[in-house]
Write a protein that holds these residues in place. Structure first.
Motif, PDB file in Angstrom:
ATOM      1  N   PHE A 298      -2.908 -23.648  -1.611  1.00 45.35           N
ATOM      2  CA  PHE A 298      -1.690 -24.274  -1.110  1.00 45.35           C
ATOM      3  C   PHE A 298      -1.524 -24.129   0.404  1.00 45.35           C
ATOM      4  N   PHE A 299      -2.504 -23.497   1.066  1.00 39.00           N
ATOM      5  CA  PHE A 299      -2.493 -23.385   2.517  1.00 39.00           C
ATOM      6  C   PHE A 299      -3.798 -23.938   3.071  1.00 39.00           C
ATOM      7  N   PRO A 300      -3.724 -24.778   4.095  1.00 39.92           N
ATOM      8  CA  PRO A 300      -4.965 -25.209   4.757  1.00 39.92           C
ATOM      9  C   PRO A 300      -5.533 -24.071   5.604  1.00 39.92           C
ATOM     10  N   VAL A 301      -6.713 -24.295   6.143  1.00 41.46           N
ATOM     11  CA  VAL A 301      -7.348 -23.282   6.990  1.00 41.46           C
ATOM     12  C   VAL A 301      -6.842 -23.495   8.420  1.00 41.46           C
ATOM     13  N   ASP A 302      -5.656 -22.942   8.684  1.00 39.26           N
ATOM     14  CA  ASP A 302      -5.097 -22.987  10.034  1.00 39.26           C
ATOM     15  C   ASP A 302      -4.171 -21.796  10.214  1.00 39.26           C
ATOM     16  N   GLY A 303      -3.638 -21.658  11.400  1.00 36.44           N
ATOM     17  CA  GLY A 303      -2.754 -20.534  11.679  1.00 36.44           C
ATOM     18  C   GLY A 303      -3.536 -19.268  11.987  1.00 36.44           C
ATOM     19  N   GLY A 304      -2.830 -18.153  11.953  1.00 34.41           N
ATOM     20  CA  GLY A 304      -3.458 -16.879  12.281  1.00 34.41           C
ATOM     21  C   GLY A 304      -2.821 -15.730  11.545  1.00 34.41           C
ATOM     22  N   TYR A 305      -3.593 -14.659  11.396  1.00 37.00           N
ATOM     23  CA  TYR A 305      -3.116 -13.459  10.720  1.00 37.00           C
ATOM     24  C   TYR A 305      -2.625 -12.431  11.745  1.00 37.00           C
ATOM     25  N   ARG A 306      -1.592 -11.739  11.373  1.00 38.42           N
ATOM     26  CA  ARG A 306      -1.139 -10.541  12.090  1.00 38.42           C
ATOM     27  C   ARG A 306      -1.156  -9.416  11.067  1.00 38.42           C
ATOM     28  N   MET A 307      -2.009  -8.422  11.272  1.00 37.24           N
ATOM     29  CA  MET A 307      -2.227  -7.378  10.277  1.00 37.24           C
ATOM     30  C   MET A 307      -1.826  -6.014  10.832  1.00 37.24           C
ATOM     31  N   ARG A 308      -1.147  -5.250  10.024  1.00 31.49           N
ATOM     32  CA  ARG A 308      -0.854  -3.861  10.340  1.00 31.49           C
ATOM     33  C   ARG A 308      -1.674  -3.007   9.384  1.00 31.49           C
ATOM     34  N   LEU A 309      -2.666  -2.273   9.922  1.00 28.01           N
ATOM     35  CA  LEU A 309      -3.668  -1.616   9.089  1.00 28.01           C
ATOM     36  C   LEU A 309      -3.857  -0.158   9.491  1.00 28.01           C
ATOM     37  N   PRO A 310      -2.831   0.684   9.381  1.00 30.08           N
ATOM     38  CA  PRO A 310      -3.042   2.105   9.683  1.00 30.08           C
ATOM     39  C   PRO A 310      -3.983   2.741   8.665  1.00 30.08           C
ATOM     40  N   ARG A 311      -4.776   3.693   9.112  1.00 30.21           N
ATOM     41  CA  ARG A 311      -5.706   4.364   8.204  1.00 30.21           C
ATOM     42  C   ARG A 311      -4.928   5.087   7.124  1.00 30.21           C
ATOM     43  N   PRO A 312      -5.322   4.942   5.856  1.00 29.63           N
ATOM     44  CA  PRO A 312      -4.571   5.577   4.762  1.00 29.63           C
ATOM     45  C   PRO A 312      -4.518   7.095   4.909  1.00 29.63           C
ATOM     46  N   ALA A 313      -3.377   7.655   4.579  1.00 34.03           N
ATOM     47  CA  ALA A 313      -3.187   9.104   4.553  1.00 34.03           C
ATOM     48  C   ALA A 313      -2.554   9.445   3.207  1.00 34.03           C
ATOM     49  N   ASP A 314      -1.489  10.233   3.191  1.00 32.21           N
ATOM     50  CA  ASP A 314      -0.814  10.499   1.922  1.00 32.21           C
ATOM     51  C   ASP A 314      -0.183   9.232   1.358  1.00 32.21           C
ATOM     52  N   ARG A 315       0.173   8.327   2.272  1.00 34.48           N
ATOM     53  CA  ARG A 315       0.737   7.046   1.874  1.00 34.48           C
ATOM     54  C   ARG A 315      -0.157   5.913   2.355  1.00 34.48           C
ATOM     55  N   LEU A 316      -0.157   4.840   1.593  1.00 35.64           N
ATOM     56  CA  LEU A 316      -0.847   3.609   1.955  1.00 35.64           C
ATOM     57  C   LEU A 316       0.223   2.589   2.314  1.00 35.64           C
ATOM     58  N   ASP A 317       0.126   1.983   3.514  1.00 31.71           N
ATOM     59  CA  ASP A 317       1.186   1.095   3.987  1.00 31.71           C
ATOM     60  C   ASP A 317       0.560  -0.005   4.843  1.00 31.71           C
ATOM     61  N   LEU A 318       0.160  -1.097   4.204  1.00 29.93           N
ATOM     62  CA  LEU A 318      -0.543  -2.193   4.873  1.00 29.93           C
ATOM     63  C   LEU A 318       0.295  -3.474   4.797  1.00 29.93           C
TER      64      LEU A 318
END
Length: 243
Positions: A150-170
């Protein structure tokens, strides 16, 4: 940096805001492992967690780490023996579907040199993005791979990817012309790997990755029945992307 494998009980949410708001949420579990030293499980538990190099990158390298190193070398990056942390789904009873596998890649001094985001779609395609997060763990990349029908191949990603610790939060946002179209989040809690923990999760989430794949397809059918137009799927393989 700990190299002990870990399990994360996760809640994964997809929030589509355009052209129609829709939310998908499911619970599952993921592994954090060093691909050079995957967990050694008792023989009877091995069908519940297999890390197969055929499931990553080109699928024809002797190990996952070899596939990663080849991908990085193609972009002029060499880890010089530095360690890698991989967040992924394992094969369960012979089946796996990995919408997103993340690799935190470090140099010999333990500092993060890059992050690789390997994306799989439900059509059997896979594509990897080479990311260089800033000091707050934010990375951006142009979208170059067909994922949702349902999405064409356009636009861009903004990712928040801290290295996992006791919590995973992506968090992964898809921004298109006109605003934010889609957000995916992965929230989880770390658990030590043990026979009891793995059996408990396998019983709670049987065929975990098959369930994820099926849920995506079911929700896709619902969106289609609600009138969302299907975007044509490119029939060519896109190049790997650096951000």
């Amino acid at each position: 940096m700990t190299t002990e494998p870990a399990l994360y009980t996760c809640t994964i949410a997809h929030v589509r805001t355009a052209p129609r708001r829709y939310t998908l949420r499911h619970r599952t579990y993921m592994w954090l492992v060093d691909p050079d030293h995957p967990p050694r499980l008792p023989y009877l538990l091995r069908p519940l967690a297999r890390f197969d190099p055929r499931d990553h990158f080109t699928g024809d390298r002797p190990s996952i780490r070899a596939g990663l190193d080849d991908f990085l070398a193609g972009h002029g990056i060499h880890l010089d023996g530095g360690r890698v942390l991989m967040l992924t789904h394992a094969r369960v009873l012979g089946y796996v579907f990995n919408p997103l596998t993340l690799y935190w890649c470090h140099g010999p001094d333990g500092r993060t040199r890059c992050v690789v985001a390997e994306v799989h779609n439900t059509y059997g395609g896979r594509h990897s993005y080479l990311l260089h997060p800033d000091g707050s763990g934010i990375a951006r990349a142009e979208k170059t791979f067909y994922v949702s029908p349902f999405f064409p191949v356009d636009g861009g990603y903004r990712m928040r990817l801290p290295r996992p610790a006791d919590r995973l939060d992506l968090t992964v946002h898809l921004d298109r012309e006109g605003g934010r179209a889609f957000t995916a989040t992965v929230r989880g809690t770390r658990h030590a790997v043990s026979t009891a923990a793995l059996l408990r999760l396998a019983l709670r989430h049987p065929w975990s990755t098959l369930a994820v794949s099926a849920a995506i397809r079911v929700h896709g059918i619902r969106l289609y029945l609600r009138g969302l137009p299907v975007q044509p799927r490119p029939d060519h393989r896109t190049p790997e992307t650096t951000a």
